[in-house]
Design an enzyme around this catalytic site. Structure first.
Site, short mmCIF file in Angstrom:
data_model
loop_
_atom_site.label_atom_id
_atom_site.label_comp_id
_atom_site.label_asym_id
_atom_site.label_seq_id
_atom_site.Cartn_x
_atom_site.Cartn_y
_atom_site.Cartn_z
N THR A 1 0.81 -1.23 0.00
CA THR A 1 0.00 0.00 0.00
C THR A 1 0.84 1.27 0.00
O THR A 1 1.84 1.34 0.71
CB THR A 1 -0.83 0.04 1.31
N THR B 1 1.03 -0.28 6.30
CA THR B 1 1.25 -1.05 5.08
C THR B 1 1.54 -2.48 5.51
O THR B 1 1.93 -2.73 6.65
CB THR B 1 2.43 -0.47 4.28
N1 GLY Z 1 -2.29 -3.55 3.34
C1 GLY Z 1 -2.96 -3.90 2.17
C2 GLY Z 1 -3.76 -5.11 2.25
O1 GLY Z 1 -3.61 -5.91 3.15
O2 GLY Z 1 -4.58 -5.28 1.39
#
Ligand code: GLY
Length: 324
Positions: free
Chosen positions: A185, A236
């Site tokens: 992310t 993230t």
């Molecule tokens: N951090 C992004 C996801 O787990 O989709």
């Protein structure tokens, strides 16, 4: 981590204690506030920061800066985990998650959104144009189209080829700790010239996830939380671990209790690995800023990087981590 007694001792030396109702907030009061400031996750945060910084120095709101910043990443087909060019789910669909939060505590988000290149802008529209916080799937798409967003094919030939190869290799799903080339992310936080904070997250989620899976990135409190009095935090990594610990809200609440951004991110990572030992082998990183413009980050494993842009320039920083 400082004990409460130690913190109060520190506070007496160089910080002010503010009382808000029954709770006591301790906010360091020495030194100038670093603003404007923008921080974001991973190396793809560097060009995103540049776009956001331009808005900040022009005197724009942090909200406009962060939206502009992450749109750079969403539109880049070489970034394989965000927006256009993102890896699909295991059935070949690119499904996107995003959220945004402004200085007033307003929030908007979209989850399981397909065919729209800039989910962060749809999340902002949800925040500003609807009485709701979150729209998902078909409803989110319909809303985006009503708002004038263009329907596009987001599955690039490169991402499609990678998915086909994954199927050929057996189609096993294992959310292992990503390496530098396959990160996750983009989450961004900023302080504008007036000292107001905003933040956002956007991702195509974990590669080859189950169809319908939604991660932490559209969930307010999990991947993102902004409290304009205290600071902001974002995440993230493997979203399931972040959701179960309401990670970004936790980081902000720890900063409210007096921890620095770095200490708060570390404590949130420790919460994950202590509470859920099965997540020791995955990656989660938290990134935070406080109201004074101090930044910090911490990850479960090695490799998490974050980009920091202030008036001295734009730098990529290796985050500290808990496990090798
Ligand atoms: N951090 C992004 C996801 O787990 O989709």
């Amino acid at each position: 981590m400082k004990t409460r007694r130690e913190f109060i001792k520190t506070a007496a030396l160089g910080a002010a204690a503010l009382t808000a109702g029954n709770a006591t907030r301790l906010i360091a009061s020495t030194g100038p506030v670093r603003k404007p400031l923008v921080v974001s996750t991973w190396s793809f945060g560097m060009p995103a920061n540049v776009a956001a910084w331009k808005k900040l120095v022009e005197g724009e709101r942090a909200l406009d800066a962060i939206e502009t910043g992450v749109r750079v990443c969403e539109g880049d087909p070489e970034v394989r985990t965000v927006g256009y060019g993102g890896y699909p789910d295991r059935d070949g669909y690119v499904t996107l998650d995003s959220c945004i939060m402004d200085e007033t505590g307003n929030a908007g988000s979209v989850a399981f959104l397909q065919h729209i290149k800039h989910p962060v802008s749809v999340a902002r529209k949800v925040m500003e144009e609807t009485p709701h916080v979150m729209l998902v799937g078909e409803g989110a798409l319909r809303f985006a189209l009503d708002q004038g967003f263009e329907k596009e094919n987001l599955l690039t030939p490169k991402a499609k080829a990678s998915w086909k190869q994954w199927l050929k290799d057996g189609g096993n799903y294992e959310p292992i700790r990503p390496d530098q080339a396959d990160h996750d992310t983009i989450s961004m936080l900023a302080i504008d010239q007036t000292g107001d904070l905003s933040g956002c997250c956007t991702t195509s989620g974990l590669s080859y996830k189950m169809h319908g899976r939604v991660g932490d990135s559209p969930i307010i409190g999990a991947a993102l939380f902004v409290d304009n009095e205290i600071g902001g935090a974002c995440a993230t990594g493997v979203g399931e671990a972040v959701i179960k610990t309401v990670g970004s809200f936790l980081v902000v609440e720890l900063m409210r209790q007096g921890l620095s951004p770095q200490e708060a991110c570390k404590a949130a990572v420790e919460r994950i690995v202590n509470r859920y030992p099965e997540y020791r082998k995955v990656q989660v990183g938290f990134l935070a800023i406080n109201k004074r413009g101090e930044a910090g980050a911490f990850a479960i494993g090695k490799g998490f990087q974050y980009a920091v842009h202030d008036e001295t320039g734009n730098v990529l920083v290796d985050a500290e981590y808990l496990l090798g």
